[in-house]
Each structure stands twice: as structure tokens, then as C-alpha cells.
Design a protein around this motif. Structure first.
Motif, PDB file in Angstrom:
ATOM      1  N   ASN A  13       0.834  -1.197   0.000  1.00 53.77           N
ATOM      2  CA  ASN A  13       0.000   0.000   0.000  1.00 53.77           C
ATOM      3  C   ASN A  13       0.873   1.252   0.000  1.00 53.77           C
ATOM      4  OD1 ASN A  13      -2.870   1.085   0.420  1.00 53.77           O
ATOM      5  ND2 ASN A  13      -1.727   2.098   2.047  1.00 53.77           N
ATOM      6  N   GLU A  28      -5.955   3.739   0.960  1.00 50.01           N
ATOM      7  CA  GLU A  28      -6.814   2.842   1.742  1.00 50.01           C
ATOM      8  C   GLU A  28      -8.281   3.249   1.614  1.00 50.01           C
ATOM      9  OE1 GLU A  28      -5.276   2.998   5.721  1.00 50.01           O
ATOM     10  OE2 GLU A  28      -3.396   2.032   5.138  1.00 50.01           O
ATOM     11  N   ARG A  31      -9.595   2.384  -1.760  1.00 51.50           N
ATOM     12  CA  ARG A  31      -9.843   0.946  -1.845  1.00 51.50           C
ATOM     13  C   ARG A  31     -11.191   0.626  -1.211  1.00 51.50           C
ATOM     14  NH1 ARG A  31      -5.101  -0.695   0.135  1.00 51.50           N
ATOM     15  NH2 ARG A  31      -5.819  -1.049   2.235  1.00 51.50           N
ATOM     16  N   PHE A  39      -6.550  -4.213  -6.701  1.00 48.50           N
ATOM     17  CA  PHE A  39      -5.575  -4.721  -5.732  1.00 48.50           C
ATOM     18  C   PHE A  39      -5.734  -6.214  -5.553  1.00 48.50           C
ATOM     19  CE2 PHE A  39      -9.353  -3.623  -3.369  1.00 48.50           C
ATOM     20  CZ  PHE A  39      -9.488  -4.627  -2.437  1.00 48.50           C
ATOM     21  N   TYR A  52      -0.560  -4.441  -4.683  1.00 46.01           N
ATOM     22  CA  TYR A  52      -0.947  -3.887  -5.976  1.00 46.01           C
ATOM     23  C   TYR A  52       0.061  -4.354  -7.015  1.00 46.01           C
ATOM     24  CZ  TYR A  52      -3.984  -0.674  -3.436  1.00 46.01           C
ATOM     25  OH  TYR A  52      -4.965  -0.148  -2.632  1.00 46.01           O
TER      26      TYR A  52
END
Length: 107
Positions: A13, A28, A31, A39, A52
């Protein structure tokens, strides 16, 4: 069919955020909202690590390449807005304020 992934192509990340020039917490949140690059989840539990693919991040960036601001604005307006469950706090129902809600600080 087996797909081989070069382990050097996997980004954490923090690595992906650095590549994108954003904070890891922003990535985050993207996501969570379904806004960011695709991801990989390395496990079946919520605490499993996320990675990723560098190539997927670069492809995601390429999809967001525009020639001018008008083109970018048109693309943003055409895209559906994704709102995470519970992301809009307050007395809202179906996009309208519920004025008949009882309780709260003013009562």
C-alpha cells in the motif's frame, strides 16, 4: 491456465501510494470506496495483506489521462458516484433530509 506474477511487480500500500504521489491512508480510503486501482488480497481474512500490481496501477493511471480539463470534467460527470454504506452521516434518507427525526442535540 497459470498466470505468473513477477514478485518485483507487487507493491505494498505504501509503495503504491508513493508511486501515485498520495498518502497511504488516501489509497486505503479509495480501496474502501472502490475508487482506486485494482488490488490483490493475499488471504481470506480481513487482516490479510493487500498488494498492488505495478502494471495494474500504471494502467489505472493511463485510464485517467486527459488532454484538457474539459475532457476530464466530462469524464468525471459521466462516471457513477459510489458512496460507501454509512458514508453520509446524519438524518438523511434516499437523498432527502428526514425532518421528522426525533432525538438529537437540539431536543
Amino acid at each position: 491456465m497459470t498466470h505468473t506474477i513477477d514478485l518485483n511487480d507487487l507493491l505494498t500500500n505504501e509503495d503504491a501510494a508513493r508511486l501515485l504521489g498520495i498518502k497511504p491512508t488516501t489509497l486505503e480510503m479509495w480501496r474502501y470506496l472502490g475508487k482506486g486501482p485494482p488490488f490483490l488480497k493475499l488471504g481470506d481474512v480481513p487482516q490479510s495483506p493487500v498488494r498492488y500490481l505495478r502494471s495494474a496501477v500504471m494502467a489505472w493511471l493511463a485510464e485517467r489521462s486527459y488532454r484538457n480539463t474539459s475532457e476530464a470534467t466530462a469524464a468525471m460527470r459521466a462516471a457513477p458516484v459510489k458512496v460507501a454504506p454509512g458514508a453520509i452521516p446524519g438524518p438523511w434518507t434516499n437523498g432527502k433530509r428526514n425532518v421528522n427525526q426525533s432525538g438529537g442535540a437540539s431536543e
